[in-house]
Write an enzyme that holds these catalytic residues in place. Structure first.
Site, mmCIF file in Angstrom:
data_model
loop_
_atom_site.group_PDB
_atom_site.id
_atom_site.type_symbol
_atom_site.label_atom_id
_atom_site.label_comp_id
_atom_site.label_asym_id
_atom_site.label_seq_id
_atom_site.Cartn_x
_atom_site.Cartn_y
_atom_site.Cartn_z
ATOM 1 N N PRO A 124 -39.385 14.559 51.402
ATOM 2 C CG PRO A 124 -40.617 16.022 50.054
ATOM 3 C CD PRO A 124 -39.225 15.761 50.559
ATOM 4 C CG MET A 125 -39.412 9.951 49.969
ATOM 5 S SD MET A 125 -38.192 8.635 49.995
ATOM 6 C CE MET A 125 -37.605 8.712 51.679
ATOM 7 C CB SER A 126 -46.388 9.679 49.244
ATOM 8 O OG SER A 126 -46.517 11.026 48.935
ATOM 9 C CB CYS B 277 -45.592 14.968 42.787
ATOM 10 S SG CYS B 277 -46.310 13.318 42.761
ATOM 11 C CG ASN C 61 -33.925 15.046 46.075
ATOM 12 O OD1 ASN C 61 -34.892 14.910 45.336
ATOM 13 N ND2 ASN C 61 -33.603 14.123 46.946
ATOM 14 N N GLY C 62 -31.431 13.745 44.757
ATOM 15 C CA GLY C 62 -31.491 12.690 43.751
ATOM 16 C C GLY C 62 -30.280 11.796 43.769
ATOM 17 C CG ASP C 63 -29.994 9.130 41.448
ATOM 18 O OD1 ASP C 63 -31.103 8.731 41.843
ATOM 19 O OD2 ASP C 63 -29.709 9.288 40.247
ATOM 20 N N GLY D 259 -33.622 10.918 49.940
ATOM 21 C CA GLY D 259 -34.869 10.159 49.909
ATOM 22 C C GLY D 259 -34.592 8.683 50.122
ATOM 23 N NE ARG D 260 -35.079 6.946 44.914
ATOM 24 C CZ ARG D 260 -34.761 6.964 43.634
ATOM 25 N NH1 ARG D 260 -35.207 6.016 42.843
ATOM 26 N NH2 ARG D 260 -34.020 7.936 43.120
HETATM 27 C C1 LIG Z 1 -41.818 6.361 47.676
HETATM 28 C C2 LIG Z 1 -41.542 7.794 47.283
HETATM 29 C C3 LIG Z 1 -42.451 8.766 47.625
HETATM 30 C C4 LIG Z 1 -42.212 10.107 47.292
HETATM 31 N N1 LIG Z 1 -43.093 11.062 47.680
HETATM 32 C C5 LIG Z 1 -42.806 12.371 47.467
HETATM 33 C C6 LIG Z 1 -43.625 13.395 47.999
HETATM 34 O O1 LIG Z 1 -44.618 13.145 48.696
HETATM 35 N N2 LIG Z 1 -43.266 14.691 47.733
HETATM 36 C C7 LIG Z 1 -42.153 15.011 46.981
HETATM 37 O O2 LIG Z 1 -41.865 16.184 46.768
HETATM 38 N N3 LIG Z 1 -41.359 14.048 46.493
HETATM 39 C C8 LIG Z 1 -41.644 12.746 46.726
HETATM 40 N N4 LIG Z 1 -40.794 11.795 46.292
HETATM 41 C C9 LIG Z 1 -39.535 12.193 45.631
HETATM 42 C C10 LIG Z 1 -38.411 12.315 46.666
HETATM 43 O O3 LIG Z 1 -38.678 13.338 47.588
HETATM 44 C C11 LIG Z 1 -37.076 12.588 45.983
HETATM 45 O O4 LIG Z 1 -37.166 13.802 45.286
HETATM 46 C C12 LIG Z 1 -36.693 11.480 44.994
HETATM 47 O O5 LIG Z 1 -36.921 10.195 45.532
HETATM 48 C C13 LIG Z 1 -35.204 11.594 44.579
HETATM 49 O O6 LIG Z 1 -34.385 11.517 45.714
HETATM 50 P P1 LIG Z 1 -33.638 10.147 46.145
HETATM 51 O O7 LIG Z 1 -32.885 9.645 44.956
HETATM 52 O O8 LIG Z 1 -32.739 10.568 47.292
HETATM 53 O O9 LIG Z 1 -34.703 9.169 46.549
HETATM 54 C C14 LIG Z 1 -41.031 10.451 46.585
HETATM 55 C C15 LIG Z 1 -40.124 9.452 46.237
HETATM 56 C C16 LIG Z 1 -40.361 8.137 46.574
HETATM 57 C C17 LIG Z 1 -39.355 7.095 46.204
#
Ligand SMILES: Cc1cc2nc3c(=O)[nH]c(=O)nc-3n(C[C@H](O)[C@H](O)[C@H](O)COP(=O)(O)O)c2cc1C
Length: 329
Positions: free
Chosen positions: A18-20, A103, A203-205, A227-228
């Site tokens: 999930p990413m807002s 969050c 999750n993460g990185d 995510g990213r």
């Molecule tokens: C732009 C953005 C928006 C995010 N919004 C949410 C969200 O709405 N809900 C949530 O649980 N995590 C949110 N996250 C966190 C991601 O879901 C994820 O846990 C975090 O980015 C680490 O994973 P990644 O390294 O693969 O990006 C957000 C992260 C980013 C960068």
């Protein structure tokens, strides 16, 4: 290969986070087109969702038949709000309800929502109980490792959640206080995995296919959430799935194919939001897809200055033609 979440089998152990501001309906659709990975909605603030038919609802204006399977993520601090918002989303067609306890944003944690709930396990438990009582679909929970490095209580919260009936846990391997700094601690997630029997997602990185494999090995998790790493490459999740299935690398689409994916993504966005809002919201996606392509900086400015879909597509085509020529030279 798949994962059973409650009584629902998802076919691939690779999920879109999930990413807002990123994983709106258009992005979910374009990711779904590349493969069968499970996608999560952007976080929906339960109180705002119940109060108003405004932005969060408009952004979340989805078609649950097409947008399936979908985990709808809710955030909030009030057990009743959370239950009501969960029930409405179940009735609308959500496949799973995911509770946000990860969050780190100030405006969320100051109301004791998101990762702040990791500091108040009693309230966290009440929210979980209330949501589980309200819906029949499986309820899942996303958390961080803890509030700070001295209080990494994710295993404890996961156990509480499992006892109350949560069907899957996702752990972002950072504490709230780390925000996005440092690196995600994949080995720590193994402690959560060791604490519960329900599936745990790490999750993460995860930025490469090999990261996904290493993360699974170190965390002992049942799946990964991206995510990213999906920015500008909605095909990345499916590349991971294929690699986990076969051990073989599926090459990224050719530049020409990538261009077509971007154009389709833009079409979804401009249709959903209208040209004005859609083109603005699409800017970051255009930048991610085209990052690093020769002469793309200048070409992007031309794309951002267009005022119709056809002009925008012409400029996107030009950007990719110039990049292809320069790369061949
Ligand atoms: C732009 C953005 C928006 C995010 N919004 C949410 C969200 O709405 N809900 C949530 O649980 N995590 C949110 N996250 C966190 C991601 O879901 C994820 O846990 C975090 O980015 C680490 O994973 P990644 O390294 O693969 O990006 C957000 C992260 C980013 C960068």
């Amino acid at each position: 290969m798949g994962i059973r979440i409650g009584d629902i089998e998802v076919v691939a152990p690779v999920f879109l986070a999930p990413m807002s501001g990123v994983t709106d309906l258009s992005f979910r659709k374009i990711v779904r087109k590349q493969g069968p990975e499970l996608v999560f909605s952007e976080m929906i603030a339960s109180r705002e969702f119940l109060k108003t038919e405004s932005l969060s609802v408009r952004k979340f204006n989805t078609n649950f038949v097409e947008d399936y399977p979908l985990a709808v993520q809710l955030a909030g601090w009030d057990p009743e709000d959370m239950a009501l918002a969960a029930k409405i989303n179940e009735d609308r067609g959500a496949t799973f309800i995911d509770i946000n306890m990860g969050c780190p944003a100030k405006k969320v944690v100051k109301r004791y929502a998101g990762s702040a709930l990791m500091q108040d396990l009693n309230l966290a438990k009440k929210i979980i109980q209330s949501v589980i009582k309200a819906v029949n679909v499986p309820v899942t929970l996303k958390m961080r490792t803890g509030w700070n490095l001295d209080h990494r209580n994710a295993p404890e919260l996961a156990l509480i959640a499992e006892r109350e009936g949560v069907q899957m846990i996702t752990v972002h391997g950072r504490t709230r206080c780390q925000l996005y700094k440092g690196v995600a601690d994949w080995p720590f997630i193994a402690q959560v995995k060791g604490a519960v029997k329900i599936p745990v997602i790490a999750n993460g990185d995860i930025r490469t296919i090999y990261d996904a494999k290493e993360c699974l090995e170190l965390s002992k998790a049942d799946g990964v959430m991206i995510g990213r790493g999906s920015y500008g490459r909605p095909w990345f999740l499916n590349q991971i799935t294929k690699f986990l299935e076969t051990g073989k690398i599926q090459e990224a689409p050719s530049l020409d194919e990538q261009k077509l994916v971007l154009i389709e993504h833009l079409d979804y966005m401009l249709t959903h939001y209208g040209f004005q809002d859609g083109a603005k919201l699409a800017r970051k996606h255009i930048a991610w897809y085209t990052k690093g392509l020769p002469s793309s900086g200048e070409a992007r400015q031309k794309i951002f200055a267009t005022n119709s879909l056809s002009a925008l597509i012409t400029e996107v085509n030009d950007l990719y033609s110039i990049a292809t020529e320069k790369m061949a030279a």
